[in-house]
Design an enzyme around this catalytic site. Structure first.
Site, short mmCIF file in Angstrom:
data_model
loop_
_atom_site.label_atom_id
_atom_site.label_comp_id
_atom_site.label_asym_id
_atom_site.label_seq_id
_atom_site.Cartn_x
_atom_site.Cartn_y
_atom_site.Cartn_z
N ARG A 59 120.99 1.66 -43.33
CA ARG A 59 120.53 1.08 -42.06
C ARG A 59 121.61 0.24 -41.39
O ARG A 59 121.61 0.06 -40.17
CB ARG A 59 119.22 0.31 -42.26
CG ARG A 59 118.05 1.24 -42.57
CD ARG A 59 116.75 0.50 -42.79
NE ARG A 59 116.79 -0.35 -43.97
CZ ARG A 59 116.50 0.03 -45.21
NH1 ARG A 59 116.14 1.28 -45.45
NH2 ARG A 59 116.56 -0.82 -46.22
N GLU A 96 117.47 -7.00 -54.79
CA GLU A 96 116.10 -7.50 -54.95
C GLU A 96 115.31 -6.53 -55.83
O GLU A 96 114.47 -6.93 -56.61
CB GLU A 96 115.45 -7.63 -53.56
CG GLU A 96 114.11 -8.34 -53.56
CD GLU A 96 113.44 -8.30 -52.19
OE1 GLU A 96 113.97 -7.66 -51.27
OE2 GLU A 96 112.36 -8.91 -52.08
P1 AMP Z 1 119.86 -7.97 -50.80
O1 AMP Z 1 121.11 -7.47 -51.41
O2 AMP Z 1 118.86 -8.44 -51.80
O3 AMP Z 1 120.13 -9.01 -49.73
O4 AMP Z 1 119.14 -6.73 -50.10
C1 AMP Z 1 119.55 -6.31 -48.87
C2 AMP Z 1 119.58 -4.81 -48.76
O5 AMP Z 1 118.42 -4.20 -49.31
C3 AMP Z 1 119.60 -4.43 -47.30
O6 AMP Z 1 120.50 -3.35 -47.13
C4 AMP Z 1 118.17 -4.07 -46.98
O7 AMP Z 1 118.13 -2.95 -46.14
C5 AMP Z 1 117.51 -3.78 -48.31
N1 AMP Z 1 116.27 -4.55 -48.52
C6 AMP Z 1 116.08 -5.50 -49.47
N2 AMP Z 1 114.85 -6.00 -49.43
C7 AMP Z 1 114.21 -5.36 -48.42
C8 AMP Z 1 112.90 -5.45 -47.86
N3 AMP Z 1 111.98 -6.31 -48.33
N4 AMP Z 1 112.60 -4.66 -46.82
C9 AMP Z 1 113.53 -3.79 -46.33
N5 AMP Z 1 114.77 -3.65 -46.82
C10 AMP Z 1 115.12 -4.42 -47.85
#
Ligand code: AMP
Length: 171
Positions: A59, A96
């Site tokens: 995205r 996450e």
């Molecule tokens: P993080 O590394 O934990 O900050 O996760 C960010 C990445 O995971 C981004 O590329 C987001 O598109 C995706 N992502 C993580 N959590 C979500 C969520 N709750 N909803 C949508 N996309 C998420």
């Protein structure tokens, strides 16, 4: 921005139990909202010395490419492993919901390039931190990190404390 928020759809327990996935596909389908998001993400960086926008698969490619066009600079794809054909830098990190690796072509960043990082959403910040590390491994400087959505309760800003972080919508 409230109009954007109104079109973000919560998908419960995707891709794993306990995760509320922020589905942006209804936003992608609305050209007016996409134009607004692009302008808002680009605004702080107009007439600055940004030399390129980098975005993470998948995205981040969508929003990053639009912001790059708005700033009249090129786009650098940060990809999942095994996708980029030439020599890459690689960083692994915790998500996450799991573990992941990102790669970037070594020769796409020149020393002293000033790069704006763009993604759809910051959760724990692990993806963004890994992305900053990739850019720095190639000798680039991270000017700022810009997101459409910030999940504030996950404190992603804390691990990005060394960077300038912008988000349009916070939950
Ligand atoms: P993080 O590394 O934990 O900050 O996760 C960010 C990445 O995971 C981004 O590329 C987001 O598109 C995706 N992502 C993580 N959590 C979500 C969520 N709750 N909803 C949508 N996309 C998420």
């Amino acid at each position: 921005v409230d109009a954007v928020k109104a079109k973000i759809r919560d998908i419960i327990d995707f891709p794993k139990p306990g995760i509320v996935f922020k589905d942006l596909t209804p936003v992608l389908a609305d050209p007016g909202l996409m134009k607004l998001i692009t302008q808002e993400l680009a605004a702080p960086h107009v007439d600055t010395d940004i030399s390129a926008v980098a975005g993470m698969e998948a995205r981040g490619f969508i929003f990053g490419s639009l912001v790059a066009q708005a700033l009249d600079v090129g786009f650098i794809p940060l990809r999942k492993p095994g996708k980029l054909p030439a020599e890459t830098h690689s960083v692994s990190y915790d998500l996450e919901y799991g573990q992941a690796t990102l790669e970037m072509h070594k020769d796409i960043v020149s020393p002293n390039d000033n790069i704006l990082l763009v993604d759809d959403l910051i959760a724990t910040g692990g993806t963004a931190l890994a992305s900053c590390q990739l850019i720095e491994a190639a000798g680039g400087h991270v000017a700022a990190c810009a997101f459409v959505i910030e999940l504030g309760f996950l404190d992603g800003r804390e691990i990005l404390a060394n960077y300038d972080v912008h988000a349009l919508i916070e939950y």
